[in-house]
Design an enzyme around this catalytic site. Structure first.
Site, short mmCIF file in Angstrom:
data_model
loop_
_atom_site.label_atom_id
_atom_site.label_comp_id
_atom_site.label_asym_id
_atom_site.label_seq_id
_atom_site.Cartn_x
_atom_site.Cartn_y
_atom_site.Cartn_z
N SER A 182 0.56 2.92 -0.11
CA SER A 182 1.74 3.14 -0.96
C SER A 182 2.25 4.57 -0.82
CB SER A 182 1.35 2.87 -2.42
OG SER A 182 2.38 3.28 -3.27
N TYR A 189 8.78 3.45 -1.15
CA TYR A 189 9.84 3.25 -2.14
C TYR A 189 10.95 4.23 -1.81
CZ TYR A 189 6.80 0.49 -5.22
OH TYR A 189 6.00 -0.49 -5.76
N THR A 239 9.16 -2.67 -0.03
CA THR A 239 8.86 -3.52 -1.19
C THR A 239 10.17 -3.83 -1.88
OG1 THR A 239 6.62 -2.69 -1.40
CG2 THR A 239 7.60 -3.62 -3.38
N LYS A 274 8.19 -7.07 1.71
CA LYS A 274 7.23 -7.53 0.68
C LYS A 274 7.99 -7.86 -0.60
CE LYS A 274 3.03 -5.80 -1.67
NZ LYS A 274 3.39 -5.29 -2.99
N HIS A 283 4.48 -8.84 -6.81
CA HIS A 283 3.94 -7.54 -7.22
C HIS A 283 2.76 -7.72 -8.19
CE1 HIS A 283 5.54 -3.33 -6.64
NE2 HIS A 283 4.55 -3.08 -7.48
C1 FMN Z 1 -2.33 -0.73 -9.91
C2 FMN Z 1 -1.34 -1.35 -8.95
C3 FMN Z 1 -0.42 -0.53 -8.31
C4 FMN Z 1 0.48 -1.11 -7.39
N1 FMN Z 1 1.34 -0.29 -6.69
C5 FMN Z 1 2.13 -0.83 -5.73
C6 FMN Z 1 2.93 0.01 -4.91
O1 FMN Z 1 2.91 1.24 -4.99
N2 FMN Z 1 3.72 -0.59 -3.99
C7 FMN Z 1 3.76 -1.96 -3.82
O2 FMN Z 1 4.48 -2.47 -2.96
N3 FMN Z 1 3.00 -2.77 -4.59
C8 FMN Z 1 2.19 -2.23 -5.52
N4 FMN Z 1 1.38 -3.05 -6.27
C9 FMN Z 1 1.38 -4.50 -6.00
C10 FMN Z 1 0.33 -4.83 -4.94
O3 FMN Z 1 0.66 -4.26 -3.70
C11 FMN Z 1 0.15 -6.35 -4.77
O4 FMN Z 1 1.39 -6.93 -4.49
C12 FMN Z 1 -0.45 -7.00 -6.01
O5 FMN Z 1 -1.49 -6.20 -6.54
C13 FMN Z 1 -0.99 -8.38 -5.65
O6 FMN Z 1 -1.47 -9.05 -6.75
P1 FMN Z 1 -3.01 -9.04 -7.20
O7 FMN Z 1 -3.25 -7.71 -7.85
O8 FMN Z 1 -3.11 -10.17 -8.15
O9 FMN Z 1 -3.85 -9.19 -5.95
C14 FMN Z 1 0.48 -2.50 -7.17
C15 FMN Z 1 -0.46 -3.31 -7.83
C16 FMN Z 1 -1.37 -2.74 -8.71
C17 FMN Z 1 -2.39 -3.64 -9.37
#
Ligand code: FMN
Length: 369
Positions: free
Chosen positions: A119, A142, A168, A223, A247
């Protein structure tokens, strides 16, 4: 912070036998704000729960009496070998779970043999992570500036050795995460609803995708795809990976679960591009279900965060080893010795039997083990 580091270091020495122990260790190590930031979602958190309900609602239709003495579950994505069909999704502010942050995840990904998507909202920054742990990696950005700003970042990512670039697209504005709002917690990335920085994210369109494809020689991942229409658009624009995600239920509430969106997207993509999915996948069997439905690889976001909180990169490697064993056992008992032998006929939809929740994959958490 010192206490957190000490706790994490002690856990690092621990041999985790089950994912339950990893989740429990994460719970113990994390202060309330960071725990809530990791497991929470948007608004009512229905999308978080529905992701899990979706995964639980697909059951196996196993085949017997196939030779499963050798299981082949390794694959590749964008030319990078994957020891198992799993990717580590971008986690903003991952440094609150373990002080090494993105570098810790990078080390685990390299040691175990899966692909990390880093990220842009975490520390250290993408150039430092690349210098610390060289190797294939995808950079998720982002848009916090105009097109010139974005172009500069993509060029620098290519220069630093990144092998893929991820947009994303489900975060054109930042959602209301009430666990954080109620406590006045803002993650170190500074993300919160109404954040003016998101103006550029909000202006992102399919033209942005076309521009990246025409001006840069780096594979592009989009994504946040949820429906066939957008999946087809990705293929038309020659996007290299179509990534089904909501997400983790942290953005638009009340979306379909990602595993339920998967068949429609796979059908629309029709084998022309790899399809990756995430959202509610916490077990090896969960991964196998998505593979049966046509995913090329599965992202495990919260598992990544939980493992980092439990004991940094060492715990993340152990979590991946457990997932690998679960995948191998599920495939063997399903009668499939290779990824190619998995098919939609090996799963069907039914009513879930476990009350879904973000941690409902870990039924023993409330018991005294
Ligand atoms: C704490 C946290 C921070 C996240 N930060 C980002 C991010 O910076 N960029 C992004 O594209 N997705 C982010 N996500 C989404 C994850 O990339 C992913 O899509 C998501 O965690 C998938 O679902 P799951 O947690 O049930 O496996 C984040 C998810 C979590 C839990």
């Amino acid at each position: 912070m010192t206490e957190l580091i000490t706790a994490a270091t002690e856990q690092t020495l621990q041999e985790f036998r089950t994912l339950h122990e990893i989740v429990r260790a994460a719970q113990k190590n994390l202060e309330r704000n960071h725990w809530d930031y990791l497991i929470g979602g948007a608004d009512t958190e229905t999308a978080v729960v529905r992701n899990r309900a979706g995964v639980d609602s697909w059951v196996f239709r196993p085949r017997i009496l196939n030779d499963v003495s050798q299981i082949q579950a390794s694959t590749e994505l964008l030319g990078t070998p994957l020891r198992i069909p799993v990717v580590l999704p971008p986690i903003g502010s991952v440094q609150v779970f373990d002080p090494l942050g993105g570098t810790g995840v990078a080390r685990a990904a390299a040691e175990f043999g899966v692909l990390q998507i880093l990220s842009s909202s975490c520390l250290p920054d993408f150039e430092e992570v690349a210098a610390e742990v060289p190797g294939p990696r995808i950079y998720q950005l982002y848009l916090m500036g105009d097109q010139g700003w974005m172009d500069d970042n993509i060029s620098r990512a290519i220069e630093a050795g990144y092998t893929g670039f991820c947009l994303t697209a489900d975060t054109q504005t930042y959602s209301r995460r009430e666990r954080d709002l109620l406590k006045g917690f803002t993650p170190p990335s500074g993300r919160r609803p109404g954040n003016a920085d998101f103006a550029h994210q909000a202006r992102m369109t399919w033209d942005t995708v076309a521009h990246i494809k025409s001006d840069f020689d780096i594979p592009l991942v989009v994504k946040g795809v949820n429906v066939a229409e957008d999946a087809r658009r990705c293929v038309e624009l020659d996007v290299d990976v179509v990534y089904v995600s909501n997400h983790g239920g942290r953005q638009l509430d009340h979306t379909r679960s990602c595993i339920d969106a998967l068949p429609e997207v796979v059908n629309a993509v029709d084998g022309r591009k790899p399809v990756v999915v995430d959202g509610g996948f916490l077990r090896g069997a969960d991964v196998v279900k998505a593979l049966c439905l046509g995913a090329s690889a599965v992202g495990m976001g919260r598992l990544e965060g939980l493992a980092m909180a439990a004991g940094g990169s060492r715990a993340l490697v152990q979590a991946l080893e457990i997932i690998e064993r679960e995948i191998h056992i599920s495939m063997a008992l399903l009668g499939a010795d290779s990824l190619e032998s998995l098919s939609p006929s090996m799963v069907e939809k039914t009513t879930p039997v476990i009350a879904p929740g973000v941690l409902s994959a870990f039924q023993l958490l409330s018991e005294d083990y």
